[in-house]
Design a protein around this motif. Sequence first.
Motif, PDB file in Angstrom:
ATOM      1  N   GLY A 256     -41.623  52.164  62.160  1.00  0.00           N
ATOM      2  CA  GLY A 256     -41.013  52.104  60.764  1.00  0.00           C
ATOM      3  C   GLY A 256     -39.453  51.866  61.175  1.00  0.00           C
ATOM      4  N   ILE A 257     -38.992  51.296  60.028  1.00  0.00           N
ATOM      5  CA  ILE A 257     -37.424  51.014  60.085  1.00  0.00           C
ATOM      6  C   ILE A 257     -36.696  52.334  60.350  1.00  0.00           C
ATOM      7  CG2 ILE A 257     -35.567  49.941  58.821  1.00  0.00           C
ATOM      8  CD1 ILE A 257     -37.433  47.965  57.549  1.00  0.00           C
ATOM      9  N   GLY A 258     -35.795  51.966  61.359  1.00  0.00           N
ATOM     10  CA  GLY A 258     -35.159  53.199  61.510  1.00  0.00           C
ATOM     11  C   GLY A 258     -35.448  54.415  62.294  1.00  0.00           C
ATOM     12  N   SER A 259     -36.699  54.146  63.052  1.00  0.00           N
ATOM     13  CA  SER A 259     -37.337  55.154  63.444  1.00  0.00           C
ATOM     14  C   SER A 259     -37.515  55.035  65.055  1.00  0.00           C
ATOM     15  CB  SER A 259     -38.919  55.427  63.069  1.00  0.00           C
ATOM     16  OG  SER A 259     -38.870  55.655  61.635  1.00  0.00           O
ATOM     17  N   SER A 260     -36.835  54.034  65.790  1.00  0.00           N
ATOM     18  CA  SER A 260     -36.747  53.855  67.082  1.00  0.00           C
ATOM     19  C   SER A 260     -35.991  54.881  67.677  1.00  0.00           C
ATOM     20  CB  SER A 260     -35.968  52.528  67.436  1.00  0.00           C
ATOM     21  OG  SER A 260     -35.800  52.660  68.858  1.00  0.00           O
ATOM     22  N   TYR A 261     -36.767  55.308  68.846  1.00  0.00           N
ATOM     23  CA  TYR A 261     -36.193  56.500  69.897  1.00  0.00           C
ATOM     24  C   TYR A 261     -35.408  55.815  70.946  1.00  0.00           C
ATOM     25  CZ  TYR A 261     -39.773  59.341  67.705  1.00  0.00           C
ATOM     26  OH  TYR A 261     -40.720  60.059  66.793  1.00  0.00           O
ATOM     27  N   ILE A 262     -35.917  54.622  71.430  1.00  0.00           N
ATOM     28  CA  ILE A 262     -35.174  54.382  72.806  1.00  0.00           C
ATOM     29  C   ILE A 262     -33.694  53.839  72.345  1.00  0.00           C
ATOM     30  CG2 ILE A 262     -35.970  51.913  72.763  1.00  0.00           C
ATOM     31  CD1 ILE A 262     -36.339  52.253  75.603  1.00  0.00           C
ATOM     32  N   LYS A 263     -33.535  53.421  71.089  1.00  0.00           N
ATOM     33  CA  LYS A 263     -32.055  52.650  70.815  1.00  0.00           C
ATOM     34  C   LYS A 263     -30.975  53.728  70.969  1.00  0.00           C
ATOM     35  CE  LYS A 263     -32.537  53.316  65.950  1.00  0.00           C
ATOM     36  NZ  LYS A 263     -32.838  52.777  64.570  1.00  0.00           N
ATOM     37  N   PHE A 264     -31.398  54.889  70.789  1.00  0.00           N
ATOM     38  CA  PHE A 264     -30.427  56.162  70.849  1.00  0.00           C
ATOM     39  C   PHE A 264     -30.143  56.731  72.396  1.00  0.00           C
ATOM     40  CE2 PHE A 264     -32.109  56.992  66.389  1.00  0.00           C
ATOM     41  CZ  PHE A 264     -31.107  56.209  65.957  1.00  0.00           C
ATOM     42  N   THR A 265     -30.857  56.147  72.974  1.00  0.00           N
ATOM     43  CA  THR A 265     -31.064  56.711  74.587  1.00  0.00           C
ATOM     44  C   THR A 265     -30.819  55.776  75.591  1.00  0.00           C
ATOM     45  OG1 THR A 265     -33.584  56.458  74.677  1.00  0.00           O
ATOM     46  CG2 THR A 265     -32.477  58.672  73.753  1.00  0.00           C
ATOM     47  N   LEU A 267     -31.775  52.063  75.999  1.00  0.00           N
ATOM     48  CA  LEU A 267     -31.802  50.649  75.627  1.00  0.00           C
ATOM     49  C   LEU A 267     -30.624  50.064  75.709  1.00  0.00           C
ATOM     50  CD1 LEU A 267     -33.864  48.379  75.073  1.00  0.00           C
ATOM     51  CD2 LEU A 267     -33.456  48.521  72.868  1.00  0.00           C
ATOM     52  N   PRO A 268     -30.062  49.171  76.712  1.00  0.00           N
ATOM     53  CA  PRO A 268     -28.570  48.720  76.548  1.00  0.00           C
ATOM     54  C   PRO A 268     -28.279  47.803  75.404  1.00  0.00           C
ATOM     55  CG  PRO A 268     -29.889  48.404  78.656  1.00  0.00           C
ATOM     56  CD  PRO A 268     -30.880  48.951  77.907  1.00  0.00           C
ATOM     57  N   THR A 269     -27.253  47.660  75.120  1.00  0.00           N
ATOM     58  CA  THR A 269     -26.660  46.846  73.871  1.00  0.00           C
ATOM     59  C   THR A 269     -27.951  46.797  72.799  1.00  0.00           C
ATOM     60  OG1 THR A 269     -27.403  44.859  75.158  1.00  0.00           O
ATOM     61  CG2 THR A 269     -25.052  45.643  75.324  1.00  0.00           C
ATOM     62  N   ALA A 270     -28.338  47.957  72.247  1.00  0.00           N
ATOM     63  CA  ALA A 270     -29.468  47.704  71.351  1.00  0.00           C
ATOM     64  C   ALA A 270     -29.162  46.938  70.098  1.00  0.00           C
ATOM     65  CB  ALA A 270     -29.903  49.056  70.831  1.00  0.00           C
ATOM     66  N   HIS A 271     -27.823  46.905  69.550  1.00  0.00           N
ATOM     67  CA  HIS A 271     -27.430  46.129  68.409  1.00  0.00           C
ATOM     68  C   HIS A 271     -27.143  44.700  68.554  1.00  0.00           C
ATOM     69  CE1 HIS A 271     -23.645  47.093  70.238  1.00  0.00           C
ATOM     70  NE2 HIS A 271     -23.147  46.282  69.262  1.00  0.00           N
TER      71      HIS A 271
END
Length: 341
Positions: A256-265, A267-271
């Motif tokens: 679901g949109i906004g529910s990623s876990y790894i982007k906060f921990t 995952l390099p340069t997620a954006h």
Amino acid sequence: ILIWGWIRGIPRFIRTINPRSYDWVLVGIVGLLLVIGLIMVYSTTFDWAYSETGNPAHFLGIQTRNMLFGLFALGIAAVWPRKGFRFLAIVSTGLALVALVLLLFIGSSEFNAVRSFIGGSVQPSEAAKLAIILYLSVWLHGNADNIDELMSGLLPYAFIIGAIAGVIFFQPDFSAALTIIVIGLFLYLLAGVGWKQIILSGGVGTIAFIFAYYASATVQSRISGVTTGLADITESSYHVQQVFIALSSGGIFGRGIGSSYIKFTSLPTAHTDSIFAVIGEELGLIGCLVVIGLFVALTWRGARIALKSRDRLGAYMAGGITFWIAFEALVNIGSMLGLVP
């Protein structure tokens, strides 16, 4: 000059506008990609933006500003006279080259490279890609009778590409330098050169690749990382491993949109570089296929416009810009999946 030319052209543009002359399918495709981009930029940055600025929509605002600037530039391009592209190509390429040279002396250092001004806000190599497409298109159109000649065709053409790509290589920014070279080769083929020139230019490109490989330990490590990762995913780079964790977590339909876990921990340069991995985790395989499908459709419409262009200049520009976008998407998605360096 650009703004004044655009303002003066508005009345003429309104009088001559013909809705049927626009590719509204392409407009729709680009609109969908822009919307998806805005959503995913917000999804990957709201927590970081809040902790850094207190405003969760900080980076969304920057992305929206950039999008509006691009749409304004689109308006200028829509009324820009065809005969003015030669002037625009020369000026934009000259400014891009000057900016790239200045970058080596006064640029901002980010991730062990000097690629931008103002702390990463302005990256001249991206503008240089568009400028070189315009310049090479104008050059090929004006030298149609000489492109099969060595001294008046291939060598000057290769010098133009080498000057831009060489400066970018020493930032270092290998992917941007490679993109410049590949775009140049594509436009050269699109111009209809003979087999001798194709073989010769391919040989020059091979020599350039060999030089880059042995001159840079980074290039060697990136290529070896792909080959070892294809044999054993556990031996791939840390970045690729985190991408695979994100993609596998998303499954078919995503979290679901906004529910990623790894982007906060982890995952390099997620954006930026890794945003396709976040799409996979939040929107699943379906979301990834939709994004890939939109880029395929954009490539199809762009190629269609190039084929139907009423002159070679339009064909070169449309074909070059379409190829540029398709190549960038292919490299980004392929590198996230560990298929290309």
